[in-house]
Design a protein around this motif. Structure first.
Motif, PDB file in Angstrom:
ATOM      1  N   LEU A 194      68.592  89.917  38.519  1.00 20.82           N
ATOM      2  CA  LEU A 194      69.447  89.963  39.704  1.00 20.82           C
ATOM      3  C   LEU A 194      70.133  91.313  39.827  1.00 20.82           C
ATOM      4  O   LEU A 194      70.234  91.886  40.923  1.00 20.82           O
ATOM      5  N   ILE A 195      70.597  91.847  38.702  1.00 20.14           N
ATOM      6  CA  ILE A 195      71.248  93.163  38.724  1.00 20.14           C
ATOM      7  C   ILE A 195      70.253  94.250  39.124  1.00 20.14           C
ATOM      8  O   ILE A 195      70.581  95.165  39.890  1.00 20.14           O
ATOM      9  N   SER A 196      69.037  94.144  38.616  1.00 16.12           N
ATOM     10  CA  SER A 196      68.035  95.162  38.958  1.00 16.12           C
ATOM     11  C   SER A 196      67.671  95.132  40.434  1.00 16.12           C
ATOM     12  O   SER A 196      67.319  96.163  41.012  1.00 16.12           O
ATOM     13  N   GLN A 197      67.766  93.951  41.061  1.00 20.32           N
ATOM     14  CA  GLN A 197      67.457  93.863  42.485  1.00 20.32           C
ATOM     15  C   GLN A 197      68.442  94.674  43.326  1.00 20.32           C
ATOM     16  O   GLN A 197      68.090  95.201  44.381  1.00 20.32           O
ATOM     17  N   PHE A 198      69.684  94.771  42.851  1.00 21.01           N
ATOM     18  CA  PHE A 198      70.691  95.536  43.583  1.00 21.01           C
ATOM     19  C   PHE A 198      70.586  97.038  43.317  1.00 21.01           C
ATOM     20  O   PHE A 198      71.320  97.822  43.925  1.00 21.01           O
TER      21      PHE A 198
END
Length: 238
Positions: A194-198
């Protein structure tokens, strides 16, 4: 959550008042997680990262009013599902949320099995079916298993009679934590992706090394690092 958070276990043991507080805390946490998930989905949809192969804008009107309305609608859907789960539990059918999750998983079986039959043939189809049934049987066996600790009561003299001396056992479940460790482990491993998606780069820009490492090792479940961390977290939470 009572298995992982001691405070929740204390509230559960306090009786009706403690269980009422525990239910309220669970509702607040569910709504907060639903709000976070809704915000994430809307952010990914606005940036075009939710469906990368889609050429059309998912949200044509990305004004602040529309964005807030979508987030509120998705969060309200979370509250509706939570209410339905509690209603099923109150009617005595079973654990409402577990039944809803089970229904969601089972509903995808026909399509998945049909795709296996079409792409891999009947041999692979029946092999997957047998493995699935054996896995379900093994899970049920472990879930229902008990370790019986023998207890011996000493004999006592009451007047002129000798009473006691009986033996019994204390049933202790082999898997006392249930499915909570699996849920917690999968949730924790979902956060890096999820963090990498941002932090995805814009078109033409290089990807950050740490984002690339997360995408290569912590997003897909068939990666060795993902498997090792998943196993370690399940053991830790258990």
């Amino acid at each position: 959550l009572r298995v992982v958070i001691p405070r929740f276990q204390q509230l559960y043991e306090e009786g009706a008042a403690g269980q009422s507080k525990l239910t309220q805390y669970t509702r607040y946490l569910t709504i907060a997680l639903g709000l976070l998930n809704a915000t994430t989905l809307v952010s990914l949809a606005r940036s075009g990262q939710l469906l990368p192969n889609c050429q059309l804008p998912i949200i044509p009107d990305d004004s602040i009013v529309t964005t807030i309305l979508i987030i509120i609608t998705l969060t309200a859907g979370t509250g509706l599902i939570m209410w339905m789960g509690e209603l099923v539990t109150e009617k005595g059918v079973g654990n409402g949320m577990s039944l809803l999750i089970f229904t969601s998983i089972v509903s995808s079986f026909p399509g998945s099995l049909g795709a296996i039959w079409t792409s891999q043939g009947p041999g692979t189809f029946f092999m997957v079916l047998v493995i699935g049934l054996l896995t379900v049987a093994a899970v049920v066996f472990v879930e229902q298993s008990q370790r019986r600790v023998p207890v011996q009561y000493a004999k006592r003299m009451i007047g002129r009679r000798t009473v006691g001396g009986t033996s019994t056992y204390i049933p202790i479940k082999v898997n006392m934590a249930g499915v909570v460790p699996v849920i917690f482990a999968s949730s924790m491993l979902y956060l890096p992706g999820l963090i990498s998606q941002f932090n995805q780069p814009q078109p033409g820009e290089p990807m950050a090394p740490w984002v690339e490492w997360i995408n290569n090792n912590l997003v897909r479940g068939d990666q060795p690092i993902y498997m090792v961390l998943y196993f370690a977290m399940i053991v830790f939470f258990t």
